[in-house]
Every structure is written in C-alpha cells, then in structure tokens.
Design a protein around this motif. Structure first.
Motif, mmCIF file in Angstrom:
data_model
loop_
_atom_site.group_PDB
_atom_site.id
_atom_site.type_symbol
_atom_site.label_atom_id
_atom_site.label_comp_id
_atom_site.label_asym_id
_atom_site.label_seq_id
_atom_site.Cartn_x
_atom_site.Cartn_y
_atom_site.Cartn_z
ATOM 1 N N THR A 27 0.835 -1.212 0.000
ATOM 2 C CA THR A 27 0.000 0.000 0.000
ATOM 3 C C THR A 27 0.862 1.251 0.000
ATOM 4 N N HIS A 28 1.871 1.267 0.863
ATOM 5 C CA HIS A 28 2.771 2.431 0.900
ATOM 6 C C HIS A 28 3.594 2.534 -0.378
ATOM 7 N N GLN A 29 3.977 1.396 -0.936
ATOM 8 C CA GLN A 29 4.777 1.436 -2.152
ATOM 9 C C GLN A 29 3.970 1.932 -3.351
ATOM 10 N N LEU A 30 2.659 1.669 -3.371
ATOM 11 C CA LEU A 30 1.832 2.071 -4.503
ATOM 12 C C LEU A 30 1.428 3.543 -4.466
ATOM 13 N N SER A 31 1.525 4.163 -3.311
ATOM 14 C CA SER A 31 1.056 5.551 -3.194
ATOM 15 C C SER A 31 1.820 6.480 -4.119
ATOM 16 N N ASN A 59 0.244 8.577 -7.394
ATOM 17 C CA ASN A 59 0.226 10.055 -7.474
ATOM 18 C C ASN A 59 0.879 10.534 -8.775
ATOM 19 N N ASN A 60 1.951 9.880 -9.184
ATOM 20 C CA ASN A 60 2.599 10.259 -10.447
ATOM 21 C C ASN A 60 1.659 10.039 -11.636
ATOM 22 N N LEU A 61 0.904 8.942 -11.600
ATOM 23 C CA LEU A 61 -0.048 8.689 -12.677
ATOM 24 C C LEU A 61 -1.160 9.729 -12.696
ATOM 25 N N PHE A 62 -1.568 10.190 -11.527
ATOM 26 C CA PHE A 62 -2.559 11.261 -11.465
ATOM 27 C C PHE A 62 -2.034 12.518 -12.167
ATOM 28 N N LEU A 63 -0.802 12.875 -11.868
ATOM 29 C CA LEU A 63 -0.222 14.089 -12.463
ATOM 30 C C LEU A 63 -0.092 13.935 -13.978
ATOM 31 N N LEU A 64 0.371 12.748 -14.434
ATOM 32 C CA LEU A 64 0.487 12.533 -15.873
ATOM 33 C C LEU A 64 -0.874 12.594 -16.556
ATOM 34 N N GLN A 96 -10.642 5.603 -12.892
ATOM 35 C CA GLN A 96 -10.072 4.394 -12.317
ATOM 36 C C GLN A 96 -8.932 4.702 -11.358
ATOM 37 N N LEU A 97 -8.121 5.697 -11.679
ATOM 38 C CA LEU A 97 -7.057 6.099 -10.746
ATOM 39 C C LEU A 97 -7.641 6.639 -9.443
ATOM 40 N N LYS A 98 -8.725 7.401 -9.564
ATOM 41 C CA LYS A 98 -9.369 7.930 -8.361
ATOM 42 C C LYS A 98 -9.914 6.797 -7.504
ATOM 43 N N GLN A 99 -10.498 5.796 -8.158
ATOM 44 C CA GLN A 99 -11.022 4.667 -7.403
ATOM 45 C C GLN A 99 -9.892 3.860 -6.774
ATOM 46 N N CYS A 100 -8.763 3.728 -7.456
ATOM 47 C CA CYS A 100 -7.610 3.041 -6.857
ATOM 48 C C CYS A 100 -7.135 3.775 -5.609
ATOM 49 N N ALA A 101 -7.137 5.100 -5.660
ATOM 50 C CA ALA A 101 -6.734 5.873 -4.483
ATOM 51 C C ALA A 101 -7.694 5.645 -3.320
ATOM 52 N N GLU A 102 -8.997 5.582 -3.634
ATOM 53 C CA GLU A 102 -9.973 5.320 -2.582
ATOM 54 C C GLU A 102 -9.784 3.920 -1.994
#
Length: 423
Positions: free
Chosen positions: A220-224, A228-233, A257-263
């Motif tokens: 979980t910590h490694q994916l954060s 976030n980088n994918l969100f910016l891209l 999908q990125l937003k849902q992954c963050a949730e």
C-alpha cells in the motif's frame, strides 16, 4: 512466542463431566431410596432411618452443587467436592450394611477413576488415600447384616449364596456405570480433539493471513507514490490541446479508475479499524458493483436487482466486500467476461449470493480443496489466493463459501452470510 493450543483447551469439558456426575448422583439417590422402600416392605432388620437420612442428605448436597454450578461457580471445584461426597456416602452406606463384606465396596473405584481423569493429581492421590483408609475401617467398625446376626451353622450356605448374588449385582452395576462413564468421556475427548484440530487450522490460517496483511500494508505504501505520479500525468495529458474525442474519453476513464484506486488504498489503510456499519443491502451492493465495474469495464454482470421494497437495512462488515470481489474477479477471468449474479434473503436472516460463470469446470481435487488451501490457479477455472482469502474472510464473518460445477456449465459459487438487522 505462540501459546500451544493444547495448553489453552482443557483435557475434558468439565461442565459436561459435572453435569454427568450430577445426573449419576441423582440416579444413585433414587436407587438407594427405592431399595429402602423394598427393604421396608420385606421387614428386614436394616437401619432404615440412618440410610434414609443418608439418601436425603446426598440428594440435598447434589441439589446444592447443581445450584452453585448454575450460578457460575467453577466446575472443577464442584466436581472434586462431589467426588469426595461420593466416597464418604459410600463408606457410610457400607458401614450400615455389613462393612467390608458388602460386595458394593468395589464401587469405591468409580469416584477414584473419575478423579484420576478430571482432577489434579494431588487431589486424586488424597482421595485414593481417604477411600483406602475408609475401606480399612469398614473391617472393624460396621453394622452386620441381619443374616449375620442370626446365622447358625446351617445358614452359612444361604448367607454365602446371598453374598454371591450381591457380588453379581455389584458387577452388573459397576459394569454399567463404568461403560456409561468411559463411553461418555471418550465422546467428550473425541469432541475435544475435533475442536483442537479446528483451532490448529484457524491458527494456521491466521498466521498466513497475518503474513499477507503485512505484505499488503507494505505494498500500500509502495503504490502511493506511483499512483500520485499517474494522477499528475493524467492531468497533464487531459490539458493537452487538440486531443481527439476518443483519447479524451480514455483519459476520463483512466482518471476515474485512478481515483477509485486511491480510494481503495485509503480504505485498505484503515481496514484494521473496520467495524460493522449499517447499510441498505441492495442499494449498497449496486453501488459497490458499479465501482467494481469501473475497474472491470469489459465484464458484463447480469443481476436481477430486487425492488426497493425488498431492501433491508442491516449491519454488514466492510470485510465482506473484498471477499465478494475476489470471487467476482475470479469468475470474470474464468467466465470470459460474463457473470450471472443471484441474490436472496432467507427468512432466518441469512443472505445468499450466487456467482455463476459459464465457462470452465472444477476437478474433484479442486472441489475438495476449494477455499481450504492456496495453490496455483489455472484459468478458466482456477482456484488461487483470492478464493482462499474469501473463504477465510467469510468464515470469520460466520458465513461460508461453497463451490460446485453448474449443471448448465461453468462454476457456481454460493455465498451464505448471516446478517444482523437493525431494529
């Protein structure tokens, strides 16, 4: 260091042993009382009044033990006290009916066997010493049987025959009691062994789940950071001018999908504090399915959603949803993108969900091991980590997962979960 499970489970279920001893003592009191009535009707010169007092006293003490047990007093102490009562009462009865010559003296062995099985060794040896001493005293201090007082030279044969009959009755009674006691204790030991095996299985599952939980927390910590980088891209790409409409739609889908992954990661971080929460059952299921299909848009779920009148507000653990989606993901991969979902509320409060994918088949070995162990998955009908985790989670929620080959083809997963309604 893990505490051995055998140290946390008693050798025997003392409450059940105590209940059995109470019933046996009631039976002995009833037999003694009936025998006194028979002796009285035969006008035998026995000390009927002292024997009646013994029978009544034994019944009263047994009633006191039963009430104390129901009031929550420790079973082991009451059991030891009851065995002590058995030895003393038997010594008094023998002392009033012939002493050591009475064949019933062999009954001293029964409370000693019970004490050796369920009581501490120190008490068992102390009770053995007491019984041995009382038996020795019966050789010197006792009231003789009526036949002993009036027996002449010609009556010795009748007296000996009476003694033989008494020995046979003693054997029959001892054999019956020993068979009843030992068979009952064997059943209790068998049930204890079964519970011990179940506890070992749960401990093994808990240890494996703990390893997976630690690994999930680390991931979980490694994916954060990459998330976030994918969100910016994604934001930069969406601001690029003159993009075709098809690209814009793909970027919008990727953003959702990125937003849902963050949730999901956020919920995973707080999963250790998850508690049962009140939800509207079918409404929440529809919302969760919509979120899941955002991540799996290629999957088509056929679900005949009940009307709102059939919906019910219940308390449902958040742990249930990952277990359900593990099954849905497995069915989606094995079922070539199509899933049939069935839901039903039982009158007893259980919620049944059926997940049917129409491709693949499970072997007999997979059906036997389904959910109980983790092994390599081979699509389109593989069983792996997801199903094992779902099985473990549903078991913790007092539910169950059953897998079978459907008559129309494919694999059918049946989930049964008890629900807590909100009054």
């Amino acid at each position: 260091m893990t505490t051995p499970l055998s140290a946390t489970l008693p050798l025997l279920d003392l409450d059940r042993v105590l209940r059995f001893s109470l019933y046996s003592r009631w039976a002995f009191s009833a037999v003694l009382g009936t025998s006194l009535l028979v002796f009285y009707s035969m006008q035998l010169a026995l000390p009927l009044l002292p024997l009646t007092a013994v029978a009544v006293s034994m019944a009263g003490v047994n009633l006191w033990l039963s009430r104390n047990w129901r009031n929550g007093r420790a079973a082991q102490g009451l059991l030891a006290l009851g065995l002590l009562l058995d030895v003393v009462v038997l010594a008094i009865v023998l002392g009033l009916t012939g002493g050591a010559s009475n064949p019933l003296a062999v009954l001293f062995l029964l409370p000693l066997v019970m004490a050796a099985l369920v009581c501490p060794p120190r008490f068992s040896w102390w009770l053995t010493a007491l019984a041995t001493g009382l038996y020795l005293m019966l050789f010197f201090w006792y009231l003789p049987l009526p036949a002993d007082e009036h027996a002449g030279h010609g009556d010795h044969e009748a007296l000996f025959n009476l003694h033989l009959v008494g020995m046979w009755l003693t054997f029959a009674l001892s054999a019956g009691l020993i068979t009843a006691c030992v068979s009952r204790l064997v059943r209790i030991l068998g049930e204890r062994e079964r519970r011990l095996n179940q506890a070992y299985q749960r401990q093994d599952t808990d240890e494996r789940l703990l390893v997976l939980a630690m690994e999930a927390a680390s991931l979980t910590h490694q994916l954060s950071t990459p998330l976030n980088n994918l969100f910016l891209l994604n934001e930069e790409l969406r601001e690029t001018p003159n993009l075709p409409d098809e690209v814009q739609e793909d970027l919008q889908l990727a953003h959702a999908q990125l937003k849902q992954c963050a949730e999901i990661l956020s919920r995973l971080k707080h999963q250790s504090q998850a508690e049962q929460e009140p939800v509207w059952l079918y409404r929440t299921l529809g919302e969760r399915l919509a979120q899941w299909q955002n991540l799996r848009p290629e999957v088509r779920v056929e679900w005949q959603r009940p009307d709102t009148l059939q919906d019910r507000e219940v308390r449902l653990s958040p742990l249930f949803w990952p277990a359900l989606f593990n099954i849905l993901n497995n069915a989606a991969d094995a079922g070539e993108g199509r899933i049939d979902l069935y839901t039903r509320l039982h009158r007893n409060g259980d919620w049944e969900l059926g997940v049917h994918n129409r491709s693949g088949v499970l072997s007999e070995a997979q059906l036997r091991r389904a959910g109980l162990d983790q092994f390599d998955s081979g699509k389109p009908a593989g069983l792996g980590l997801g199903v094992w985790l779902s099985h473990a989670t549903l078991s913790r929620l007092n539910g169950r997962l059953e897998l079978s080959n459907h008559a129309e083809g494919g694999v059918y997963a049946r989930i049964l979960l008890p629900l807590e309604p909100i009054s």
